[in-house]
Design a protein around this motif. Structure first.
Motif, mmCIF file in Angstrom:
data_model
loop_
_atom_site.group_PDB
_atom_site.id
_atom_site.type_symbol
_atom_site.label_atom_id
_atom_site.label_comp_id
_atom_site.label_asym_id
_atom_site.label_seq_id
_atom_site.Cartn_x
_atom_site.Cartn_y
_atom_site.Cartn_z
ATOM 1 N N LEU A 102 10.288 26.108 26.670
ATOM 2 C CA LEU A 102 9.850 26.317 28.075
ATOM 3 C C LEU A 102 11.031 26.265 29.124
ATOM 4 O O LEU A 102 10.643 26.932 30.020
ATOM 5 C CB LEU A 102 9.060 24.794 28.170
ATOM 6 C CG LEU A 102 8.170 24.993 29.315
ATOM 7 C CD1 LEU A 102 6.949 25.886 29.487
ATOM 8 C CD2 LEU A 102 7.218 23.581 29.478
ATOM 9 N N ILE A 125 6.898 22.346 25.629
ATOM 10 C CA ILE A 125 5.944 22.816 24.723
ATOM 11 C C ILE A 125 5.769 21.682 23.482
ATOM 12 O O ILE A 125 6.838 21.715 22.850
ATOM 13 C CB ILE A 125 6.038 23.902 24.106
ATOM 14 C CG1 ILE A 125 6.211 25.233 25.529
ATOM 15 C CG2 ILE A 125 5.059 24.591 22.985
ATOM 16 C CD1 ILE A 125 6.403 26.489 25.173
ATOM 17 N N ALA A 185 2.703 30.888 23.989
ATOM 18 C CA ALA A 185 2.816 29.877 24.698
ATOM 19 C C ALA A 185 3.660 29.968 25.822
ATOM 20 O O ALA A 185 3.358 29.223 27.100
ATOM 21 C CB ALA A 185 3.238 28.540 23.679
#
Length: 249
Positions: A19, A96, A141
């Protein structure tokens, strides 16, 4: 843009590094995460005990802190400590996460709990999770997390965005569905182990044929699920039919 990243898998987990890498080109990244695995801590905070905070290096982050506290503690500490340095956060991400956070799982989830603490504190927030405890596919994601940046000012003050992505290559995903929280009962229980202790074990229900209006079913059937979640748990339908005169003292 100042972006705070928190998680419940611990500061060494792959998800938070993925992330940070994705969002570092969009703003300045700040990290505050537990020093070890803290999953299942929900929205708990540490009261009556000391929490220890340490500066650490973190790839892609301007500054990073690791703490002995819960995921929600990390949100509180990150917002406070960096604000004391003159850094005001524009948005908070949790994840994440390694493993999905769907339906009633959100009540137990440290990932959702730490994002909810940001919402309670008045910050736009998102929780991002990938299915499986050893996922390999973070591309979708990461991309969906980045999409939240363009709509951060639209997130209501009492809410967060909960994103769950199956552990699949992005080209194999069926798409993205906006969903509501579903409900599932785990067939679980505390099982006696060889050392004399008990371990919570069990399996979830099968949602492969259920209505994809719910996050559990959408996820099970290969969609990324995006769910708006509020910390107001009032049952508004029931509220309308309750009357004070039924409660006497």
């Amino acid at each position: 843009m100042n972006i705070l990243l928190v998680n419940d898998d611990g500061i060494q987990a792959r998800g938070i590094r993925e992330l940070a890498e994705e969002l570092s080109s969009a703003g300045d990244i700040y990290i505050c995460a537990p020093d070890r695995q803290r999953s299942g801590k929900s929205h708990s905070i540490t009261i009556g005990e000391h929490v220890y905070v340490q500066d650490v290096s973190f790839p892609g982050a301007r500054e990073a802190l690791q703490t002995t506290g819960t995921p929600a503690d990390c949100t509180k500490i990150g917002l406070q400590f960096f604000k004391d340095q003159g850094v005001n956060m524009d948005i908070v991400y949790s994840g994440i996460n390694l493993g999905s956070n769907l339906g009633v799982d959100t009540l137990y989830s440290g990932t959702v709990g730490s994002a909810m603490e940001a919402a309670v504190s008045g910050y736009p927030a998102a929780a991002v999770s990938v299915g499986g405890h050893t996922p390999e596919h973070f591309e979708a994601a990461r991309a969906l997390a980045r999409c939240v940046l363009s709509m951060k000012d639209e997130i209501p003050a009492d809410s967060l965005i909960n994103i769950n992505v199956p552990d699949l290559p992005k080209e194999e995903l069926k798409g993205v569905l906006i969903t509501r929280l579903g409900h599932r009962n785990f067939k679980d229980g505390f099982r006696l182990q060889e050392d004399g202790g008990y371990r919570l074990m069990g399996n979830p229900q099968d949602f492969s044929q259920a209505d994809t209006a719910y996050d559990l079913a959408a996820f099970a059937q290969g969609y990324a699920s995006v769910t708006p979640v509020s910390f107001d748990r009032t049952n508004m339908k029931w509220l309308a039919s309750l009357h004070a005169d039924r409660f006497q003292y």
